[in-house]
Motif scaffolding. Structure first.
Motif, short mmCIF file in Angstrom:
data_model
loop_
_atom_site.label_atom_id
_atom_site.label_comp_id
_atom_site.label_asym_id
_atom_site.label_seq_id
_atom_site.Cartn_x
_atom_site.Cartn_y
_atom_site.Cartn_z
N LEU A 1 30.18 43.60 -35.06
CA LEU A 1 31.77 43.06 -34.83
C LEU A 1 32.68 44.60 -35.00
CD1 LEU A 1 33.82 41.19 -33.84
CD2 LEU A 1 34.40 40.58 -36.13
N ILE B 1 34.28 38.30 -40.56
CA ILE B 1 33.81 39.70 -41.29
C ILE B 1 33.37 39.35 -42.49
CG2 ILE B 1 34.07 41.86 -42.41
CD1 ILE B 1 36.46 42.41 -40.68
N TYR C 1 34.79 44.06 -29.48
CA TYR C 1 35.88 44.31 -30.20
C TYR C 1 36.85 43.35 -30.49
CZ TYR C 1 40.18 47.11 -31.28
OH TYR C 1 41.56 47.00 -31.85
N MET C 2 37.75 43.73 -31.50
CA MET C 2 39.43 42.69 -31.53
C MET C 2 39.62 43.34 -32.70
SD MET C 2 37.56 39.31 -33.75
CE MET C 2 39.05 38.33 -33.87
N LEU D 1 38.27 39.80 -27.38
CA LEU D 1 37.22 40.23 -27.41
C LEU D 1 37.70 40.76 -26.55
CD1 LEU D 1 35.18 39.77 -30.13
CD2 LEU D 1 33.95 38.33 -28.48
N SER E 1 41.67 35.49 -36.11
CA SER E 1 41.71 36.88 -37.24
C SER E 1 40.24 37.21 -37.27
CB SER E 1 42.08 35.56 -38.69
OG SER E 1 42.04 36.97 -39.70
N ASP E 2 40.50 38.92 -37.76
CA ASP E 2 39.24 39.34 -37.72
C ASP E 2 38.40 38.69 -39.28
OD1 ASP E 2 41.26 40.71 -39.47
OD2 ASP E 2 40.18 43.11 -38.22
N HIS F 1 43.18 43.98 -34.58
CA HIS F 1 43.15 43.28 -35.75
C HIS F 1 44.53 42.95 -36.55
CE1 HIS F 1 44.09 43.24 -40.44
NE2 HIS F 1 45.21 43.45 -40.74
N MET G 1 36.47 45.99 -35.50
CA MET G 1 37.96 45.75 -35.36
C MET G 1 38.93 46.94 -35.69
SD MET G 1 38.70 46.10 -38.26
CE MET G 1 40.09 45.44 -39.36
N TYR H 1 32.88 46.50 -42.89
CA TYR H 1 33.77 46.12 -41.94
C TYR H 1 33.46 46.02 -40.53
CZ TYR H 1 38.80 46.28 -44.23
OH TYR H 1 39.24 46.41 -45.60
N HIS H 2 32.30 47.66 -40.23
CA HIS H 2 31.62 46.76 -39.26
C HIS H 2 30.02 46.76 -39.59
CE1 HIS H 2 34.89 49.99 -37.84
NE2 HIS H 2 35.19 47.95 -37.57
#
Length: 135
Positions: free
Chosen positions: A14, A111, A85-86, A42, A106-107, A88, A16, A124-125
């Motif tokens: 994921l 997460i 990907y999305m 997405l 909401s990411d 934020h 963002m 984050y990733h």
């Protein structure tokens, strides 16, 4: 240097980030900007979309070990096959954000709470998600 772990079979890394309309999360409550970009989507690679059986604009459920959400999909070659990907700053639940509440996902719901062992910063990733069609 240590390489990041690869996504397990059937899951995606994921990612963002931000877009040009909403450079700060508080801007999601701006009605003028929402007219141009009403919710996040997405991003997924066309080969993966075909494998899952989804098309551009379909609704998908995105599930991580800590949460899930339903959003529209953007099928694009602008994303790697092993990642999604999305944007934020969407998916607000506060009724005080009357224009933005309930728009997108909401990411932060997805997460995982993973910290870098050296800096203590949020990784984050490093969250892997599953994507399935709900259309």
């Amino acid at each position: 240097y240590r390489s990041l772990p690869e996504p397990p079979e059937g899951k995606y890394r994921l990612l963002m980030g931000r877009n040009a309309y909403f450079t700060h999360a508080a801007l999601q409550n701006n009605r003028w900007l929402l007219a141009f970009y009403p919710e996040n989507s997405l991003w997924i690679h066309p080969a993966e979309a075909a494998r899952i059986g989804i098309s551009h604009g379909d609704s998908v459920e995105v599930t991580s070990p800590v949460g899930k959400g339903t959003m529209k999909v953007n099928v694009t070659e602008a994303i790697r096959k092993d990642s999604v990907y999305m944007d934020h700053g969407f998916g607000h639940t506060s009724e005080g954000l009357e224009a933005a509440v309930g728009r997108g996902v909401s990411d932060q719901v997805l997460i995982e709470d993973i910290a870098d062992e050296i800096s203590g910063g949020v990784c984050y990733h490093e969250t892997f998600v599953q994507v399935r069609s709900v259309t």
